[in-house]
Enzyme design. Structure first.
Site, PDB file in Angstrom:
ATOM      1  N   ASN A 225     -14.423 -52.898   4.406  1.00 41.28           N
ATOM      2  CA  ASN A 225     -15.776 -52.868   3.810  1.00 41.28           C
ATOM      3  C   ASN A 225     -16.013 -53.987   2.804  1.00 41.28           C
ATOM      4  OD1 ASN A 225     -13.907 -51.478   2.216  1.00 41.28           O
ATOM      5  ND2 ASN A 225     -15.480 -50.234   1.260  1.00 41.28           N
TER       6      ASN A 225
ATOM      7  N   GLU B  61      -6.110 -45.460  -2.562  1.00 41.30           N
ATOM      8  CA  GLU B  61      -7.522 -45.399  -2.929  1.00 41.30           C
ATOM      9  C   GLU B  61      -8.272 -45.043  -1.659  1.00 41.30           C
ATOM     10  OE1 GLU B  61     -10.988 -45.644  -3.596  1.00 41.30           O
ATOM     11  OE2 GLU B  61     -10.874 -47.829  -3.586  1.00 41.30           O
TER      12      GLU B  61
ATOM     13  N   CYS C  99     -16.907 -47.312  -0.986  1.00 37.99           N
ATOM     14  CA  CYS C  99     -16.350 -45.986  -1.285  1.00 37.99           C
ATOM     15  C   CYS C  99     -17.039 -45.351  -2.495  1.00 37.99           C
ATOM     16  CB  CYS C  99     -14.851 -46.069  -1.483  1.00 37.99           C
ATOM     17  SG  CYS C  99     -14.358 -47.295  -2.694  1.00 37.99           S
TER      18      CYS C  99
ATOM     19  N   GLU D 237      -5.896 -48.174  -9.943  1.00 34.31           N
ATOM     20  CA  GLU D 237      -5.768 -49.626  -9.915  1.00 34.31           C
ATOM     21  C   GLU D 237      -6.455 -50.185 -11.153  1.00 34.31           C
ATOM     22  OE1 GLU D 237      -7.412 -49.913  -5.635  1.00 34.31           O
ATOM     23  OE2 GLU D 237      -5.663 -51.245  -5.637  1.00 34.31           O
TER      24      GLU D 237
HETATM   25  O1  TXE Z   1      -9.919 -47.106   7.939  1.00 34.81           O
HETATM   26  P1  TXE Z   1      -8.369 -47.071   7.936  1.00 34.81           P
HETATM   27  P2  TXE Z   1     -10.922 -47.094   9.168  1.00 34.81           P
HETATM   28  C1  TXE Z   1     -13.100 -44.507   5.280  1.00 34.81           C
HETATM   29  C2  TXE Z   1     -14.450 -44.392   5.928  1.00 34.81           C
HETATM   30  C3  TXE Z   1     -14.192 -44.843   7.327  1.00 34.81           C
HETATM   31  C4  TXE Z   1     -12.830 -44.216   7.544  1.00 34.81           C
HETATM   32  C5  TXE Z   1     -12.014 -44.842   8.619  1.00 34.81           C
HETATM   33  O2  TXE Z   1     -14.888 -43.059   5.933  1.00 34.81           O
HETATM   34  O3  TXE Z   1     -15.125 -44.362   8.240  1.00 34.81           O
HETATM   35  O4  TXE Z   1     -12.183 -44.401   6.325  1.00 34.81           O
HETATM   36  O5  TXE Z   1     -12.073 -46.247   8.535  1.00 34.81           O
HETATM   37  C6  TXE Z   1      -4.715 -49.795   8.031  1.00 34.81           C
HETATM   38  N1  TXE Z   1      -0.272 -47.268   8.426  1.00 34.81           N
HETATM   39  N2  TXE Z   1     -12.901 -45.752   4.585  1.00 34.81           N
HETATM   40  O6  TXE Z   1     -10.381 -46.354  10.332  1.00 34.81           O
HETATM   41  O7  TXE Z   1      -7.845 -46.748   9.288  1.00 34.81           O
HETATM   42  C7  TXE Z   1      -5.804 -50.475   8.797  1.00 34.81           C
HETATM   43  O8  TXE Z   1      -5.259 -51.408   9.712  1.00 34.81           O
HETATM   44  C8  TXE Z   1      -0.597 -48.311   7.664  1.00 34.81           C
HETATM   45  C9  TXE Z   1     -12.950 -45.670   3.154  1.00 34.81           C
HETATM   46  O9  TXE Z   1     -11.333 -48.437   9.440  1.00 34.81           O
HETATM   47  O10 TXE Z   1      -7.973 -46.236   6.806  1.00 34.81           O
HETATM   48  C10 TXE Z   1      -6.577 -51.124   7.668  1.00 34.81           C
HETATM   49  O11 TXE Z   1      -5.926 -52.312   7.240  1.00 34.81           O
HETATM   50  N3  TXE Z   1      -1.818 -48.873   7.680  1.00 34.81           N
HETATM   51  C11 TXE Z   1     -12.551 -46.886   2.513  1.00 34.81           C
HETATM   52  C12 TXE Z   1      -6.505 -50.067   6.571  1.00 34.81           C
HETATM   53  O12 TXE Z   1      -5.388 -49.268   6.910  1.00 34.81           O
HETATM   54  C13 TXE Z   1      -2.745 -48.345   8.488  1.00 34.81           C
HETATM   55  C14 TXE Z   1     -12.632 -48.175   3.179  1.00 34.81           C
HETATM   56  C15 TXE Z   1      -7.742 -49.176   6.453  1.00 34.81           C
HETATM   57  O13 TXE Z   1      -8.007 -48.604   7.688  1.00 34.81           O
HETATM   58  C16 TXE Z   1      -2.462 -47.250   9.309  1.00 34.81           C
HETATM   59  C17 TXE Z   1     -12.546 -48.095   4.607  1.00 34.81           C
HETATM   60  C18 TXE Z   1      -1.155 -46.699   9.256  1.00 34.81           C
HETATM   61  N4  TXE Z   1      -0.794 -45.646   9.981  1.00 34.81           N
HETATM   62  C19 TXE Z   1     -12.705 -46.904   5.248  1.00 34.81           C
HETATM   63  N5  TXE Z   1      -3.583 -46.945  10.001  1.00 34.81           N
HETATM   64  C20 TXE Z   1     -12.548 -46.985   1.027  1.00 34.81           C
HETATM   65  N6  TXE Z   1     -11.883 -46.082   0.332  1.00 34.81           N
HETATM   66  O14 TXE Z   1     -13.104 -47.913   0.466  1.00 34.81           O
HETATM   67  C21 TXE Z   1      -4.540 -47.823   9.626  1.00 34.81           C
HETATM   68  N7  TXE Z   1      -4.038 -48.693   8.714  1.00 34.81           N
END
Ligand code: TXE
Length: 481
Positions: A150, A248, A282, A461
């Site tokens: 994001n 986070e 977020c 953080e």
């Molecule tokens: O995030 P992911 P996604 C929320 C938001 C969104 C949902 C899913 O609701 O719709 O999460 O988004 C890495 N081990 N937020 O699927 O999967 C991945 O490659 C290690 C909130 O896109 O959580 C990426 O680099 N790493 C949020 C990162 O994790 C892993 C911001 C985030 O991806 C992994 C984004 C694993 N097993 C989404 N699986 C906020 N808090 O700001 C994935 N990744």
């Protein structure tokens, strides 16, 4: 088609498995570059490089590390136009927003932690007439930084900068959905001659290379920002290995407007806190609680402002909103809006995909959407949608809205609009969130603790919190003879 490369030991390298992922531009729906699908072999080379670089980087002294971080900060500024264009293309956000927020903040992150490195000190505890304790804070070694899509470069650097400032070597992974500015950062590192092996950037799937980073025994800590479900999985892997964890995660933040608030400020800021970055922050306030006595005034004023927002090509400076990040995310948003209607909610603005002409014909655009008529406890108002969708919910008095606000599994941030000082303090204390804004939203001081409670995460953080996270404390007790 351009192929992005991993940055390992100061060099740009293709993935060992020679497998690539498509990188899609959200505004056009077209693939425009290829991303390395890295695996354990790539990670092992990066870990070896980091291990080699660690003794010198951790012992070169804070001034030298500080100088390097300042060089990174300056170089980001020097590449402003290129990074702004890349961030907007990769993520779908308006260029205007990337220029005002994302890229300046990425540069500020390095500058802030460069200065923090020069001020960071550890504690001493004196036992009168008997002994003195002092605490050594040393870097952990190799740490993993995993960031989401994001705010790509903004959140990537927010983790890397304190990790480097405290003398760690880093293995970092940007989201595979938005890898471009992290790739450009690796080019910047090469351009300024950043020490080899200190920062390594691997691209690829979360489930594969992300998981490998989290489970690698030589990686001592994981700093992660992303979804709650992913955070849970990371914790399940890393906790039994006794790694330090900073998570986070998601939010479902309340934006509470009392009838004594400054109406115009609350109204204008609520438009931003609902729809900035297409609602994909977020900290966005997706549940808007409005005191009954001003509901009839607030609702039409808010709807009018939201309907006046321009949505379209991120390159067009008149647009306040661009595309959402991916087709899958667009479908998720649509699913929640359908669910809102099925649950008896009324869509009072937006609610549909937008079809554009020209270059953005296949892009992922969604109208800013306002839902009314659903109670605080229904699924729509409990789960994170993370898109341009908000709910309006009236409330009678303080106690009731507190119950509404605290009813979700999340606890990241909250906003309270009131001119009653006593109420502001009372609410701020009782509301379950790691961050409370009163009469403002997203006003950030990088020294403050940043993070959430409940399912919004673990740890904080920012400022000293980040410097402490990336160091191991050792107490030394010396007794007087
Ligand atoms: O995030 P992911 P996604 C929320 C938001 C969104 C949902 C899913 O609701 O719709 O999460 O988004 C890495 N081990 N937020 O699927 O999967 C991945 O490659 C290690 C909130 O896109 O959580 C990426 O680099 N790493 C949020 C990162 O994790 C892993 C911001 C985030 O991806 C992994 C984004 C694993 N097993 C989404 N699986 C906020 N808090 O700001 C994935 N990744």
């Amino acid at each position: 088609m351009e192929k992005l490369l991993n940055y390992i030991n100061g060099k740009l390298l293709p993935p060992k498995g020679e497998q690539w992922l498509d990188n899609i531009e959200p505004a056009t729906g077209k693939c425009y570059s290829k991303i390395p699908l890295s695996n354990k072999k790539d990670l092992d080379i990066a870990v070896e490089a980091a291990q080699k670089a660690f003794p010198e980087w951790s012992n070169c002294g804070h001034e030298i590390r500080s100088e390097w971080l300042l060089k990174l900060s300056d170089a980001i500024e020097a590449h402003m136009d290129e990074l702004v264009a890349a961030e907007s293309k990769d993520n779908g956000k308006p260029e205007k927003l990337a220029r005002a927020v994302d890229i300046p903040r990425a540069s500020a992150n390095f500058r802030f932690f460069a200065k923090a490195a020069s001020q960071f000190a550890s504690e001493s505890h004196f036992m009168e007439g008997e002994a003195i304790n002092y605490t050594l804070r040393r870097p952990l070694g190799i740490v993993g930084c995993i960031s989401p899509w994001n705010l790509p470069l903004y959140l990537f650097t927010w983790k890397i900068a304190p990790a480097l400032a405290t003398g760690n070597c880093v293995i970092a992974k940007p989201s595979e959905i938005t890898p471009m500015t992290a790739f450009l950062l690796s080019k910047i590192c090469i351009e300024i001659g950043f020490p080899k092996g200190v920062l390594n950037i691997l691209h690829g799937n979360g489930a594969e290379i992300g998981q490998e980073i989290v489970s690698h025994p030589k990686i001592k800590a994981i700093s992660f920002t992303g979804g709650t479900q992913t955070g849970r999985q990371i914790a399940a892997t890393a906790a039994p290995m006794f790694k330090k964890l900073s998570l986070e995660l998601g939010g479902k933040n309340p934006n509470i407007i009392f009838d004594d608030a400054n109406f115009e400020s609350a109204l204008n800021t609520s438009v931003k806190s609902s729809f900035a970055n297409q609602g994909q922050i977020c900290l966005c306030g997706s549940r808007i609680f409005i005191q009954e006595s001003i509901y009839k005034k607030f609702k039409p004023a808010f709807v009018a402002k939201v309907k006046a927002l321009n949505i379209g090509d991120p390159l067009d400076p008149k647009n306040q909103m661009g595309a959402v990040v991916s087709k899958a995310h667009l479908e998720k948003i649509e699913h929640y809006v359908d669910l809102a209607v099925k649950s008896g909610g009324k869509i009072i603005a937006g609610g549909k995909r937008i079809s554009l002409d020209g270059r953005c014909k296949q892009g992922y655009f969604f109208e800013p959407t306002i839902i009314e008529g659903l109670d605080a406890f229904c699924q729509i108002n409990q789960e994170e949608i993370f898109g341009p969708v908000v709910s309006l919910i009236p409330f009678k008095e303080e106690q009731e809205v507190l119950e509404f606000a605290n009813s979700t599994a999340y606890g990241l941030s909250s906003t309270i609009w009131t001119n009653n000082l006593n109420r502001a303090h009372r609410m701020a204390e009782k509301i379950e969130s790691g961050i409370v804004w009163v009469n403002t939203w997203l006003l950030r001081d990088l020294r403050t603790p940043f993070g959430g409670t409940k399912q919004s995460g673990v740890g904080r953080e920012g400022g000293w919190e980040a410097m402490r996270f990336f160091t191991e404390a050792k107490n030394i007790c010396i007794k007087y003879q």
